[in-house]
Design a protein around this motif. Structure first.
Motif, short mmCIF file in Angstrom:
data_model
loop_
_atom_site.label_atom_id
_atom_site.label_comp_id
_atom_site.label_asym_id
_atom_site.label_seq_id
_atom_site.Cartn_x
_atom_site.Cartn_y
_atom_site.Cartn_z
N VAL B 133 0.86 -1.19 0.00
CA VAL B 133 0.00 0.00 0.00
C VAL B 133 0.89 1.24 0.00
N VAL B 134 0.74 2.06 -1.03
CA VAL B 134 1.62 3.23 -1.22
C VAL B 134 0.80 4.50 -1.07
N PHE B 135 1.13 5.31 -0.05
CA PHE B 135 0.44 6.58 0.14
C PHE B 135 1.21 7.67 -0.60
N LEU B 136 0.49 8.48 -1.37
CA LEU B 136 1.11 9.59 -2.09
C LEU B 136 1.25 10.77 -1.12
N ALA B 137 2.45 10.88 -0.55
CA ALA B 137 2.68 11.87 0.51
C ALA B 137 3.07 13.20 -0.12
N VAL B 138 2.05 14.03 -0.40
CA VAL B 138 2.29 15.37 -0.90
C VAL B 138 1.80 16.36 0.15
N GLY B 139 2.10 17.62 -0.07
CA GLY B 139 1.62 18.64 0.85
C GLY B 139 2.75 19.50 1.37
N PHE B 140 2.40 20.41 2.28
CA PHE B 140 3.37 21.33 2.84
C PHE B 140 3.58 20.99 4.33
N GLU B 141 4.08 21.96 5.07
CA GLU B 141 4.42 21.71 6.47
C GLU B 141 3.22 21.22 7.29
N THR B 142 2.02 21.61 6.90
CA THR B 142 0.82 21.18 7.62
C THR B 142 0.60 19.68 7.48
N THR B 143 0.77 19.19 6.27
CA THR B 143 0.39 17.81 5.94
C THR B 143 1.54 16.83 6.15
N ALA B 144 2.79 17.31 6.02
CA ALA B 144 3.93 16.40 6.14
C ALA B 144 3.94 15.65 7.49
N PRO B 145 3.65 16.33 8.62
CA PRO B 145 3.67 15.58 9.88
C PRO B 145 2.64 14.46 9.92
N THR B 146 1.52 14.60 9.18
CA THR B 146 0.50 13.55 9.23
C THR B 146 1.01 12.29 8.53
N ALA B 147 1.81 12.48 7.46
CA ALA B 147 2.40 11.31 6.79
C ALA B 147 3.47 10.69 7.68
N ALA B 148 4.28 11.56 8.32
CA ALA B 148 5.33 11.04 9.21
C ALA B 148 4.71 10.25 10.36
N ALA B 149 3.64 10.79 10.95
CA ALA B 149 2.98 10.10 12.06
C ALA B 149 2.39 8.77 11.60
N THR B 150 1.92 8.74 10.36
CA THR B 150 1.36 7.49 9.83
C THR B 150 2.45 6.43 9.70
N VAL B 151 3.66 6.84 9.28
CA VAL B 151 4.79 5.91 9.21
C VAL B 151 5.09 5.35 10.61
N LEU B 152 5.15 6.26 11.60
CA LEU B 152 5.44 5.80 12.96
C LEU B 152 4.34 4.88 13.49
N ALA B 153 3.09 5.21 13.16
CA ALA B 153 1.97 4.37 13.60
C ALA B 153 2.06 2.99 12.97
N ALA B 154 2.48 2.92 11.71
CA ALA B 154 2.63 1.64 11.03
C ALA B 154 3.73 0.81 11.71
N GLU B 155 4.83 1.48 12.10
CA GLU B 155 5.91 0.79 12.82
C GLU B 155 5.38 0.21 14.12
N GLN B 156 4.68 1.07 14.89
CA GLN B 156 4.15 0.64 16.20
C GLN B 156 3.20 -0.54 16.06
N ALA B 157 2.35 -0.48 15.02
CA ALA B 157 1.33 -1.52 14.86
C ALA B 157 1.89 -2.75 14.14
N GLY B 158 3.16 -2.69 13.73
CA GLY B 158 3.75 -3.82 13.04
C GLY B 158 3.15 -4.08 11.67
#
Lengths: 81, 370, 338
Positions: B133-158
């Motif tokens: 599953v590939v998320f198209l991570a576009v956006g500016f400073e507002t949206t970038a943290p939401t993609a970063a947090a999603t990566v961390l959440a994926a790590e946490q959830a395995g």
């Protein structure tokens, strides 16, 4: 570029909050705003709470107009410098 | 505030802007950097209320507009892989790549899903363990943290099968690039309120210290925008150059440090190509080496033949984004390029400068002056 | 053998033999039955009085069931409303069902039941129909096609070309409820009971409106493309300008909430139980009263007027007192995030 709207936090379970706006509810992530509490209004963007909305931030139109017409600038007008 | 009070407040602000502008014996050009401001300004009809010597120009603040062709080509190539599901914000569907668009790829059977939040990709990844599953991570400073947090959440959830195709951009470096361009004339900035929620006002102080230009961090309601314009006009009239905050309810001097920290864990600043602006130093985000296993370009590199070669068009999106040409000055505008058959991305996004002009702004679209 | 609610549709139900007959006798006729349909002729023989309005539409919505309705309600109300907007009294409707192999009989019964309820409410008879079954994966549960005919009310002449400058524009109630309900569900929003589809048969209301004002120029239901599409079509066809007032538009808070979150404009959202009317100014108040007295028009309002100086255009007087152009909608509505 960044659509975001205020909504009220009505429940929190770990890093996941439930927010409400005009009766519409959705789960949001609190990973970017861990300090949010139930009852806070938060700014929601792309399913994430981004900031607590400070409800005391008043409509500044009158103060701005007074300033433009020569009244001395007040501290509030400087925002949060 | 009642509707009558809102209208009365708007009238008073418009009068105040006119009064302040009357004291300035030249044309004032203010740039709204953020595409969401562009849409708000058009929807409320703010341009029509301003005095003749106050002009609004739209800057490069719509991620769809500044995302280059080759990113879309890669996204389309990944979407065409049989074992890939692409998740994306709705706006990206119509963005043209060199030859095709995600929307066209979807019609041909590619598995492309529109999400409201990057986090929605997690559940899709969980439900489809045999797919990437590939998320198209576009956006500016507002949206970038939401993609970063999603990566961390994926790590946490395995959840191992979630990846990013990243092309986030940073606003202040693009503003500097514009200001360093001698063709660009700007007297002040309506600063992007929701970017500033993350970056804080501090990220825009360089305007006053380095460029001696006013800027106002602004919310998205019509009255907030009018107040911001009143502040800019007043500063221009007084020869001042301060960065003010007209969105104090959510924007602080230091923004949201948690968001920035999460973003910095996953992403690092890199030189980045903007459509129409070229490569701007340290203006984009790329995934750090520690997260290379979440970067689809690292995990599943595209073969050379999978991405089409670049193509030249007469599209002037780049000049429009830099504020040196109006959409109507592009030879394609309204003819070969319309919202239903967009050539440039400025026509694709509902916040795109050309789309907004086409929908609400060009002369023929002035109500009663056809 | 009668079918019960645990059964599912099979290919044999569409094959025309004994099994098809079972579906007809144990599911369709018990819901739809009336003397005309029960003839089970190849076609219905009906009497009409003069000029006839005739319309057809197909329904392919997902999800099939949603707050306040289902695909069957949309199908009957949609056809009734299409007839009503031509100035007709709806009389007869046909129902063509395309069912996917495996579709639950229980769901089919619920849908047919709603269709009958709506037909009764609108005073229209289901007089003929057809059922086909397609293999698994060849349709999305159920598709419905309906066609309807009605008698044009004598003395009326609905035509966009009859719109003149100075007419009033009326709407029968709040905008965007139907699309907001469907789209909220698709994008993970939970909505309160107060937000549901506005799907309703409007023929009773339009007949009452035409009784008090036979020279109403246009009636139109703002379905796909919403209010913006209808106003643009009428502006284009009549050569008049249309100027509406943002503050006068009835929009429920829940609908505005969905729009704020997902980035939609309510002017472009589909409605399934609303009517826009272009009415001579001197009759606007009496038409408004009639609308407000109807169960589906309690929130009716005058939202604007036609003007001479902006031919073919639609303008919106905004909340801050400016005027901007409202143009035709483009393509599908997808959430904006950035």
């Amino acid at each position: 570029m960044c659509l975001a709207v205020p909504a009220k936090v009505i429940a929190i379970d770990g890093a996941v909050g439930r927010v409400e706006r005009a009766g519409i509810e959705r789960e949001v992530s609190l990973m970017l705003l861990p300090e949010a509490k139930v009852g806070d209004y938060v700014l929601v963007h792309a399913g994430f709470a981004m900031q607590i909305v400070d409800e005391t931030d008043a409509d500044e139109t009158d103060a701005l107009l007074a300033e433009m017409h020569g009244a001395p600038r007040t501290v509030e007008l400087e925002g949060l410098h | 505030m009642t509707k009558a009070e809102e209208r009365a407040a708007a009238q008073t602000l418009v009068a105040a802007i006119a009064e302040a502008a009357a004291g300035v014996k030249r044309q004032l050009r203010f740039m709204e950097v953020c595409g969401t401001h562009t849409v708000s300004i058009f929807r409320a009809g703010i341009r029509q209320l301003l005095p003749d010597n106050v002009e609004l120009v739209s800057g490069p603040g719509c991620p769809v507009c500044v995302t280059p062709d080759d990113y879309m080509d890669k996204a389309i190539a990944y979407a065409s892989h049989p074992d890939v599901i692409v998740t994306t914000f709705g706006d990206m569907l119509k963005v043209p790549g060199t030859r095709s668009s995600l929307g066209a790829a979807k019609t041909e059977g590619a598995d492309i899903r529109i999400v409201y939040s990057p986090m929605d990709s997690l559940q899709i990844a969980r439900d489809n363990p045999d797919k990437k599953v590939v998320f198209l991570a576009v956006g500016f400073e507002t949206t970038a943290p939401t993609a970063a947090a999603t990566v961390l959440a994926a790590e946490q959830a395995g959840i191992g099968n979630l990846y990013m195709l990243s092309a986030q951009k940073l606003v202040p470096p693009a503003m500097r690039a514009l200001l360093d361009d001698p063709e660009v004339q700007v007297d002040g900035f309506i600063l992007p309120g929701h970017v500033a929620v993350v970056t804080g006002v501090a990220a825009f102080r360089f305007l006053e210290t380095e460029y001696h230009l006013p800027g106002v961090v602004t919310g998205f309601e019509p009255l907030q925008i009018l107040r911001s314009l009143a502040r800019l006009t007043r500063q221009a009239a007084a020869g001042e150059a301060r960065v003010e905050n007209e969105y104090g309810s959510v924007v602080h001097e230091d923004g949201n440090p948690t968001s920035r920290a999460i973003c910095e864990r996953v992403y690092e600043a890199v030189d980045s190509r903007w459509r129409g602006l070229g490569i701007i130093p340290r203006s984009g985000l790329a995934m750090r080496a520690e997260y290379a296993d979440r970067d689809i370009e690292h995990v599943l590199p595209l073969a050379p033949g999978e991405v089409p070669p670049a193509k030249k068009t007469a599209c002037r999106c780049g000049d429009v984004l830099r504020g040196v040409a109006k959409p109507t000055e592009c030879p394609l505008f309204g003819k070969a390029c319309t919202p239903t058959h967009a050539v440039g991305p400025c026509m694709v996004s509902v916040e795109g400068v050309c789309a907004a002009w086409y929908k609400y702004g060009r002369e023929a679209f002035q109500f009663g002056q056809k | 053998m009668a079918l019960d609610d645990t059964d599912k549709i099979t290919l044999a139900h569409g094959a025309g033999g004994k099994v098809s007959r079972e579906l007809m006798e144990s599911v369709i006729l018990p819901e739809f039955g009336n003397p005309m349909l029960e003839q089970l002729h190849d076609g219905a023989i009906v009497g009409m009085s003069g000029q006839v309005a005739f319309t057809t539409d197909s329904y392919v919505v997902q999800p099939l069931f949603f707050a306040g309705g289902n695909i069957g309600k949309l199908a009957v109300c949609g056809t009734v409303n299409d007839l009503a907007m031509t100035g007709a009294v709806p009389r007869y409707i046909s129902v063509g069902l395309i069912l996917e192999e495996g579709f639950p009989i229980a769901d089919l019964r619920r849908i047919l039941h709603t269709m009958r309820e709506m037909a009764d409410k609108a005073g229209i008879y289901i007089v003929t129909g057809d059922t086909k079954v397609v293999e698994h994966g060849k349709c999305d549960g159920i598709f419905i096609n309906t066609a309807g005919i009605g008698d044009i009310i004598p003395g009326t002449a609905i035509a966009p070309q009859a719109v003149r400058p100075g007419m009033k524009v009326l709407i029968s109630g709040s905008i965007g409820d139907h699309a907001a309900t469907i789209l909220a569900g698709r994008h993970g929003l939970e909505v309160p009971d107060t937000l549901h589809t506005d799907c309703a048969p409007l023929s009773g209301m339009t007949q009452a409106m035409l009784m008090v004002a036979p020279d109403i120029a246009v009636l139109r239901d703002p379905t796909r493309g919403g209010v913006a599409a209808v106003l643009n079509e009428i502006a284009d066809a009549s050569g008049c300008g249309v100027l509406i007032d943002e503050a006068a538009l009835p929009i429920h808070d829940e609908v505005q909430g969905v729009c704020d979150i997902l980035g939609f404009d309510p002017l472009y959202l589909a409605n399934e139980g609303k009517c826009i009317a272009f009415v001579p100014a001197n009759e606007a108040e009496s038409v408004l009263k009639v609308m407000q007295a109807n169960e589906y028009g309690s929130e009716a309002r005058i939202i604007g007027e036609t003007v001479a100086d902006a031919p073919g255009q639609v303008g919106l007087r905004t909340a801050i007192g400016s005027i901007r152009v409202v143009d035709m909608p483009l393509g599908n509505i997808v959430p904006r995030i950035c």
